[in-house]
Design an enzyme around this catalytic site. Sequence first.
Site, PDB file in Angstrom:
ATOM      1  N   LYS A  49      28.752  65.261  47.344  1.00 14.69           N
ATOM      2  CA  LYS A  49      28.273  64.297  46.345  1.00 14.69           C
ATOM      3  C   LYS A  49      29.259  64.046  45.187  1.00 14.69           C
ATOM      4  CE  LYS A  49      25.280  62.805  47.692  1.00 14.69           C
ATOM      5  NZ  LYS A  49      25.377  61.969  48.943  1.00 14.69           N
ATOM      6  N   THR A 121      36.772  67.370  54.669  1.00 13.83           N
ATOM      7  CA  THR A 121      36.059  68.653  54.633  1.00 13.83           C
ATOM      8  C   THR A 121      35.310  68.819  53.311  1.00 13.83           C
ATOM      9  OG1 THR A 121      36.286  71.039  54.940  1.00 13.83           O
ATOM     10  CG2 THR A 121      37.968  70.010  53.600  1.00 13.83           C
ATOM     11  N   HIS A 122      34.244  69.623  53.370  1.00  9.65           N
ATOM     12  CA  HIS A 122      33.590  70.088  52.134  1.00  9.65           C
ATOM     13  C   HIS A 122      33.837  71.592  51.951  1.00  9.65           C
ATOM     14  CE1 HIS A 122      31.543  66.402  51.287  1.00  9.65           C
ATOM     15  NE2 HIS A 122      30.563  66.518  52.166  1.00  9.65           N
ATOM     16  N   ARG A 144      33.835  66.144  40.736  1.00 10.36           N
ATOM     17  CA  ARG A 144      32.900  65.379  39.897  1.00 10.36           C
ATOM     18  C   ARG A 144      32.199  66.356  38.967  1.00 10.36           C
ATOM     19  NH1 ARG A 144      27.917  61.554  42.175  1.00 10.36           N
ATOM     20  NH2 ARG A 144      27.732  60.281  40.287  1.00 10.36           N
ATOM     21  N   SER A 152      23.008  64.090  41.925  1.00  9.44           N
ATOM     22  CA  SER A 152      23.239  63.310  43.139  1.00  9.44           C
ATOM     23  C   SER A 152      22.828  64.119  44.378  1.00  9.44           C
ATOM     24  CB  SER A 152      24.719  62.924  43.214  1.00  9.44           C
ATOM     25  OG  SER A 152      24.989  62.170  44.365  1.00  9.44           O
ATOM     26  N   SER A 242      34.590  48.980  44.976  1.00 10.96           N
ATOM     27  CA  SER A 242      33.667  49.123  43.840  1.00 10.96           C
ATOM     28  C   SER A 242      32.308  49.577  44.368  1.00 10.96           C
ATOM     29  CB  SER A 242      33.513  47.784  43.109  1.00 10.96           C
ATOM     30  OG  SER A 242      32.799  46.886  43.940  1.00 10.96           O
ATOM     31  N   PHE A 243      31.543  50.184  43.523  1.00  7.18           N
ATOM     32  CA  PHE A 243      30.206  50.657  43.915  1.00  7.18           C
ATOM     33  C   PHE A 243      29.384  49.500  44.496  1.00  7.18           C
ATOM     34  CE2 PHE A 243      25.715  51.408  42.994  1.00  7.18           C
ATOM     35  CZ  PHE A 243      25.516  52.596  43.678  1.00  7.18           C
ATOM     36  N   PHE A 269      21.513  55.987  49.777  1.00  2.74           N
ATOM     37  CA  PHE A 269      22.736  56.791  49.797  1.00  2.74           C
ATOM     38  C   PHE A 269      23.650  56.352  48.654  1.00  2.74           C
ATOM     39  CE2 PHE A 269      27.084  57.723  50.871  1.00  2.74           C
ATOM     40  CZ  PHE A 269      27.005  59.077  51.157  1.00  2.74           C
ATOM     41  N   ARG A 271      23.410  55.384  45.530  1.00  2.00           N
ATOM     42  CA  ARG A 271      22.272  55.486  44.625  1.00  2.00           C
ATOM     43  C   ARG A 271      22.550  54.792  43.286  1.00  2.00           C
ATOM     44  NH1 ARG A 271      20.229  59.120  40.922  1.00  2.00           N
ATOM     45  NH2 ARG A 271      22.350  59.928  40.784  1.00  2.00           N
ATOM     46  N   LYS A 272      23.366  55.408  42.430  1.00  2.00           N
ATOM     47  CA  LYS A 272      23.673  54.788  41.133  1.00  2.00           C
ATOM     48  C   LYS A 272      25.166  54.643  40.910  1.00  2.00           C
ATOM     49  CE  LYS A 272      19.710  55.901  38.227  1.00  2.00           C
ATOM     50  NZ  LYS A 272      19.291  56.559  36.977  1.00  2.00           N
TER      51      LYS A 272
HETATM   52  P1  A3P Z   1      25.045  59.014  43.043  1.00  2.00           P
HETATM   53  O1  A3P Z   1      24.039  59.733  43.857  1.00  2.00           O
HETATM   54  O2  A3P Z   1      25.217  59.617  41.672  1.00  2.00           O
HETATM   55  O3  A3P Z   1      24.845  57.545  42.981  1.00  2.00           O
HETATM   56  P2  A3P Z   1      29.455  61.607  48.577  1.00  2.00           P
HETATM   57  O4  A3P Z   1      30.093  60.436  49.241  1.00  2.00           O
HETATM   58  O5  A3P Z   1      30.407  62.715  48.272  1.00  2.00           O
HETATM   59  O6  A3P Z   1      28.224  62.032  49.285  1.00  2.00           O
HETATM   60  O7  A3P Z   1      29.019  61.129  47.123  1.00  2.00           O
HETATM   61  C1  A3P Z   1      27.968  60.216  46.930  1.00  2.00           C
HETATM   62  C2  A3P Z   1      27.953  59.793  45.481  1.00  2.00           C
HETATM   63  O8  A3P Z   1      29.099  58.944  45.231  1.00  2.00           O
HETATM   64  C3  A3P Z   1      26.729  58.981  45.141  1.00  2.00           C
HETATM   65  O9  A3P Z   1      26.488  59.238  43.762  1.00  2.00           O
HETATM   66  C4  A3P Z   1      27.250  57.567  45.384  1.00  2.00           C
HETATM   67  O10 A3P Z   1      26.488  56.564  44.770  1.00  2.00           O
HETATM   68  C5  A3P Z   1      28.622  57.688  44.767  1.00  2.00           C
HETATM   69  N1  A3P Z   1      29.538  56.625  45.205  1.00  2.00           N
HETATM   70  C6  A3P Z   1      29.786  56.217  46.462  1.00  2.00           C
HETATM   71  N2  A3P Z   1      30.646  55.174  46.451  1.00  2.00           N
HETATM   72  C7  A3P Z   1      30.932  54.932  45.155  1.00  2.00           C
HETATM   73  C8  A3P Z   1      31.751  53.952  44.483  1.00  2.00           C
HETATM   74  N3  A3P Z   1      32.422  53.024  45.148  1.00  2.00           N
HETATM   75  N4  A3P Z   1      31.816  54.007  43.130  1.00  2.00           N
HETATM   76  C9  A3P Z   1      31.127  54.935  42.433  1.00  2.00           C
HETATM   77  N5  A3P Z   1      30.328  55.880  43.019  1.00  2.00           N
HETATM   78  C10 A3P Z   1      30.237  55.865  44.347  1.00  2.00           C
END
Ligand code: A3P
Length: 309
Positions: A49, A121-122, A144, A152, A242-243, A269, A271-272
């Site tokens: 996340k 990898t995580h 993060r 998240s 971009s998000f 997925f 989310r914000k």
């Molecule tokens: P939130 O749950 O805070 O919205 P991962 O890919 O490691 O699982 O991480 C997911 C998190 O990254 C989520 O956070 C997701 O919304 C956010 N995310 C994914 N793409 C993004 C982007 N382009 N810009 C900003 N955040 C992003």
Amino acid sequence: MALTPELRTQAKWKEIAGIPLGAATVDNWNQIQAFRAKPDDLLICTYPKSGTTWIQEIVDMIEQNGDVEKCQRDVIEHRHPFIEWARPPHPDYPGTHYVDQAGLELTEVSNEMPSPRILKTHLSTQLLPPSFWTSNCKFLYVARNAKDCMVSYYHFYRMNQVLPDPGTWDEYFETFISGKVYWGSWFDHVRGWWEIRDRYQILFLFYEDMKRDPKREIQKVMQFMGKNLDEAVLDRIVQETSFERMKENPMTNRSTVPKSLLDQSISPFMRKGTVGDWKNHFTVAQNEKFDEIYRQKMKGTSINFCMEL
Ligand code: A3P
């Protein structure tokens, strides 16, 4: 088949060195540890996340020289083998091209991928297959801030039908602090990677910097990958990653994953995608407690996080 609430509560992970991991990952552990890294591999490393999907899309866009269509060739979770991931086959969601019959992504097949390979990898530094340390490959770590990461992860636990039920926010708060979440303690993970950043070819990035100045951070990734893209291509990559764009993009928003695995009606997925959402979740008491634990666990490290933009 969706898990019933009872089964979700009982869903059990297995542990390696006290770190919870999916049972199928642990069952295939010897094979995972035997993975042969190559000098021209690029390994994307994150605590869950932390913006894994985001950095994957950025890396792929750079690799494809900004060609949007090429990045549409497959869903993001199938473009880069997830080296420790294994899960029993699911009829509605067959998995990657690299997956073997046991559901293990990391196989001899991924060893036959054309180089340079981009992998994901995580795993913490402690659990990474040892060949990565001797291969002289590149690592791209994205960190993060712990509070947003925790929030998240909470919503991800809620919507992910194959993870145990996280319980209430208050219950989950304690679980996260104790590190009994998949892939273990945020503190150990981030510390581990931060402390070795100068000993290996590691580009260490922060989610918050990527939010603040995506172009600058994307440029760093481009240089690290040994690429030289012109300004217009860079601007396209900023825009496409971009998000808002990634939330709309079926190749990045996980909308193709069956609801029985990821129930996006509970929480999307994508989310914000903001910095500071923790303020909408932490009580004052939880914030104080967390800050104190953070001080103890991160004592002596020079890492610094931005908690709001
Ligand atoms: P939130 O749950 O805070 O919205 P991962 O890919 O490691 O699982 O991480 C997911 C998190 O990254 C989520 O956070 C997701 O919304 C956010 N995310 C994914 N793409 C993004 C982007 N382009 N810009 C900003 N955040 C992003």
